[in-house]
Design an enzyme around this catalytic site. Sequence first.
Site, short mmCIF file in Angstrom:
data_model
loop_
_atom_site.label_atom_id
_atom_site.label_comp_id
_atom_site.label_asym_id
_atom_site.label_seq_id
_atom_site.Cartn_x
_atom_site.Cartn_y
_atom_site.Cartn_z
N SER A 1 0.80 -1.10 -0.02
CA SER A 1 -0.02 0.00 -0.13
C SER A 1 0.81 1.20 -0.10
O SER A 1 1.64 1.31 -1.02
CB SER A 1 -1.09 -0.14 1.04
OG SER A 1 -2.12 0.82 0.84
N ASP B 1 -10.30 -3.33 -5.42
CA ASP B 1 -9.67 -2.63 -4.58
C ASP B 1 -10.54 -1.19 -4.56
O ASP B 1 -10.70 -0.52 -5.53
CB ASP B 1 -8.41 -1.81 -4.82
CG ASP B 1 -7.62 -1.40 -3.83
OD1 ASP B 1 -8.42 -0.90 -2.86
OD2 ASP B 1 -6.52 -1.31 -3.83
N HIS C 1 -8.27 -4.92 -1.61
CA HIS C 1 -7.04 -4.23 -1.14
C HIS C 1 -6.36 -4.95 -0.01
O HIS C 1 -6.90 -5.29 1.00
CB HIS C 1 -7.38 -2.73 -0.67
CG HIS C 1 -5.86 -2.01 -0.14
ND1 HIS C 1 -5.31 -1.66 -1.09
CD2 HIS C 1 -5.57 -1.68 0.63
CE1 HIS C 1 -4.28 -1.04 -0.87
NE2 HIS C 1 -4.53 -0.74 0.52
#
Length: 336
Positions: free
Chosen positions: A119, A238, A302
């Site tokens: 991330s 995501d 995600h």
Amino acid sequence: MRFQLATISLAFSLAFGSPVVQQRTGPRPLVIWHGLGDSAHSEGMDSFVDLIKGIHPGIFVHSVYINENQDEDKKAGFVSTLVGTDLLFGNLDNHLPLVYDQLNAIPELEGGFDAIGFSQGGQFLRAYVHLYNEPPMHNLITFGSQHMGISELPVCGTWDVFCHLLHRYARGRVYSDWAQTNLVPAQYFRDPAQLPAYYERNHWLPNINNELPDSRNETFRKNFVSLNSLVLVMFSNDTTVVPKESGWFGSYAPTDDAAWTQADPPPIVPMREQPLYAEDWIGLKTLDERGAVVEMICDGPHMHIARACWEPLVEQYVGGAAMIGTPESPSLVVQS
């Protein structure tokens, strides 16, 4: 371990889910940087390191931290805290020099290393390459990163009161002086309806992406093109990173509609149509034309990374003996 603050608390589906080159024995070392709401030695991060060591026996792995205290390290990825008298841990202009010193103090990394960023850790590792790259990075893998920023603040966990309070404050004030020096996600927030404010007030991402014509840094480009491979992983479902295409250097097109919503967002400008790419501000086009940019898709939301997605990447792009300037063939294809 949880996916709080819409992050990469590595709840993997562990379901399984030109520098001088030094002589070395064993696999090339690895540096990893966790995402928002996680910490360097959370259960998930340590479990992932163990899995990597199973694939590359003898590999040295360093997990980047901003604070050696796990709870404070987790907070440091979101908002500033004071350490001692004057060190603000929520300001990315303070994070990167600290990490540079941290990596330079580790003898095992002197000959260079591969890197994995989860991330927001992905764009932070990329920033390290642009700004320093000494010791040098060879291959960089980023999972669900925000290379062209985000256009919505990360979602908070249901019971994360700390996150919700800050979220409420930050919404509408993302380009304020306080947010830009204390709130980490604000420093890579790129609202397509407020691009003039983004260029003027955001002190971090426009700089790292060389978007400001009066202050473009050629060193950023020279350092970046020294990478062997850049592996960009986007998650198919995501909804945390908005837009998800930011993981592939995509962004929303500029818009005059300040009331745009995720239900009816502006169109996506893909990587190869970005001015950043076309004019090669950071060396991305050079890397791509050399065959060194690999775009991957992992199925799922995600940071839910099935072993079938991450393991082939770790096998191919981590722990090798390739030297800078000798690209490794991006032969692997992982598609949704």
